[in-house]
Design a protein around this motif. Structure first.
Motif, short mmCIF file in Angstrom:
data_model
loop_
_atom_site.label_atom_id
_atom_site.label_comp_id
_atom_site.label_asym_id
_atom_site.label_seq_id
_atom_site.Cartn_x
_atom_site.Cartn_y
_atom_site.Cartn_z
N VAL A 78 0.79 -0.97 0.00
CA VAL A 78 0.13 0.03 -0.26
C VAL A 78 0.89 1.19 -0.04
O VAL A 78 2.10 1.37 0.46
CB VAL A 78 -0.92 0.23 1.18
CG1 VAL A 78 -1.95 -1.06 1.02
CG2 VAL A 78 -0.29 0.04 2.64
N TRP A 79 0.50 2.23 -0.52
CA TRP A 79 1.01 3.72 -0.53
C TRP A 79 0.19 4.37 0.15
O TRP A 79 -0.98 4.66 -0.19
CB TRP A 79 1.39 4.26 -1.96
CG TRP A 79 2.29 5.05 -1.87
CD1 TRP A 79 2.09 6.62 -1.82
CD2 TRP A 79 3.62 5.20 -1.79
NE1 TRP A 79 3.21 7.33 -1.67
CE2 TRP A 79 4.28 6.36 -1.72
CE3 TRP A 79 4.46 4.07 -1.77
CZ2 TRP A 79 5.49 6.68 -1.40
CZ3 TRP A 79 6.00 4.14 -1.39
CH2 TRP A 79 6.37 5.66 -1.53
N GLU A 80 0.31 4.75 1.63
CA GLU A 80 -0.61 5.50 2.37
C GLU A 80 -0.33 7.12 2.31
O GLU A 80 0.86 7.38 2.45
CB GLU A 80 -0.35 5.15 3.92
CG GLU A 80 -1.11 3.80 3.92
CD GLU A 80 -1.00 3.08 5.46
OE1 GLU A 80 -0.76 4.25 6.42
OE2 GLU A 80 -1.35 2.11 5.73
N HIS A 81 -1.34 7.89 2.24
CA HIS A 81 -1.31 9.21 1.59
C HIS A 81 -1.46 9.77 3.04
O HIS A 81 -2.47 10.56 3.24
CB HIS A 81 -2.19 9.61 0.66
CG HIS A 81 -1.69 9.37 -0.84
ND1 HIS A 81 -0.63 9.71 -1.32
CD2 HIS A 81 -2.09 8.11 -1.48
CE1 HIS A 81 -0.48 8.96 -2.59
NE2 HIS A 81 -1.53 8.10 -2.50
N ASN A 82 -0.68 9.66 4.00
CA ASN A 82 -0.84 10.29 5.65
C ASN A 82 -0.84 11.78 5.49
O ASN A 82 -1.30 12.52 6.09
CB ASN A 82 0.46 9.88 6.41
CG ASN A 82 0.50 8.03 6.36
OD1 ASN A 82 -0.67 7.74 6.34
ND2 ASN A 82 1.61 7.80 6.43
N GLN A 128 -4.01 13.61 5.94
CA GLN A 128 -4.72 13.72 7.62
C GLN A 128 -3.52 14.38 8.42
O GLN A 128 -3.92 14.38 9.64
CB GLN A 128 -4.61 12.21 8.12
CG GLN A 128 -5.73 11.33 7.49
CD GLN A 128 -5.07 10.69 6.51
OE1 GLN A 128 -4.35 10.33 6.46
NE2 GLN A 128 -6.12 10.33 5.53
N SER A 174 3.44 10.55 2.56
CA SER A 174 3.07 9.58 2.18
C SER A 174 4.27 8.45 2.74
O SER A 174 5.29 8.72 2.80
CB SER A 174 3.10 9.35 0.72
OG SER A 174 1.91 10.26 0.16
N GLU A 175 3.47 7.21 2.96
CA GLU A 175 4.46 6.17 3.32
C GLU A 175 4.16 4.82 2.46
O GLU A 175 2.84 4.42 2.26
CB GLU A 175 4.17 5.53 4.71
CG GLU A 175 5.16 6.81 5.74
CD GLU A 175 4.91 6.12 7.13
OE1 GLU A 175 6.06 5.26 7.29
OE2 GLU A 175 3.89 5.97 7.66
N ARG A 226 4.09 1.01 2.23
CA ARG A 226 3.94 -0.09 3.63
C ARG A 226 3.77 -1.47 2.86
O ARG A 226 3.05 -1.55 1.81
CB ARG A 226 2.85 0.43 4.27
CG ARG A 226 3.15 1.24 5.25
CD ARG A 226 2.31 1.64 6.24
NE ARG A 226 2.63 2.78 7.19
CZ ARG A 226 1.92 3.35 7.92
NH1 ARG A 226 0.56 3.09 7.98
NH2 ARG A 226 2.44 4.21 8.59
N GLN A 277 2.07 -4.47 4.31
CA GLN A 277 1.15 -5.12 5.38
C GLN A 277 1.18 -6.35 5.57
O GLN A 277 1.36 -7.19 4.36
CB GLN A 277 -0.24 -4.67 5.15
CG GLN A 277 -0.44 -3.01 5.17
CD GLN A 277 -1.75 -2.62 4.85
OE1 GLN A 277 -2.51 -3.35 4.00
NE2 GLN A 277 -2.22 -1.52 5.21
N ARG A 333 3.48 -4.29 9.89
CA ARG A 333 3.65 -3.44 8.84
C ARG A 333 5.26 -3.38 8.84
O ARG A 333 6.04 -3.29 9.84
CB ARG A 333 3.08 -2.30 9.08
CG ARG A 333 1.64 -2.22 9.19
CD ARG A 333 0.92 -0.82 9.37
NE ARG A 333 1.54 0.05 10.48
CZ ARG A 333 1.24 1.14 10.96
NH1 ARG A 333 0.28 1.82 10.47
NH2 ARG A 333 1.67 1.77 11.92
N ASN A 361 7.30 -0.35 7.03
CA ASN A 361 7.36 0.79 6.51
C ASN A 361 8.45 1.01 5.80
O ASN A 361 9.65 1.43 6.60
CB ASN A 361 6.88 2.03 7.62
CG ASN A 361 5.87 1.51 8.27
OD1 ASN A 361 4.88 0.93 7.84
ND2 ASN A 361 5.46 2.07 9.37
#
Length: 124
Positions: free
Chosen positions: A37-41, A44, A49-50, A52, A54, A79, A81
């Motif tokens: 996954v590419w989390e668009h932190n 928030q 972005s990170e 990860r 999983q 996870r 990262n």
């Protein structure tokens, strides 16, 4: 492409290329053990972005490197990262975001001398 260490803090480290390609094989399984996954932190208010990995199973194969795992949430057990590693496997080994990977597409990127390592990880 193989490096001994990935991530600013060395989140993923390998003793040798055999460990690297065994981890690549494990991640290519598409059996629900892992997802990319590419989390668009930053959306928030977090740093950024990170990338990860999983992990949905408690036991990982032996000899896939030293991995700095963090706790998961819900059905995610751990996870990993590491933007640099996620970018590497997407750019150089044909990985895509999600659970499903195309084994044959990934396998085409593996040098012949490490295909046995890839298969060991894939079958773990």
């Amino acid at each position: 492409m193989y490096k001994k260490s990935f991530g600013i803090n060395g989140q993923i480290q390998f003793a040798n290329e055999h460990e690297y390609y065994k981890l690549i094989g494990f991640l290519a399984k598409s059996d629900g053990s892992t997802s990319l996954v590419w989390e668009h932190n930053e959306e928030q208010g977090a740093w950024g972005s990170e990338g990860r990995i999983q992990i949905y199973r408690a036991i990982l194969p032996n000899n896939v490197g030293r991995l700095s795992l963090s706790a998961g949430v819900g059905n995610i057990i751990n996870r990993l990262n590491c933007n640099e590693f996620v970018q590497d496997i997407v750019r150089n080994h044909g990985f895509v975001m999600g659970v499903q990977q195309d084994k044959e597409n990934v396998l085409e990127t593996i040098p012949d001398e490490f295909k046995k390592d890839f298969e060991e990880g894939y079958n773990a």
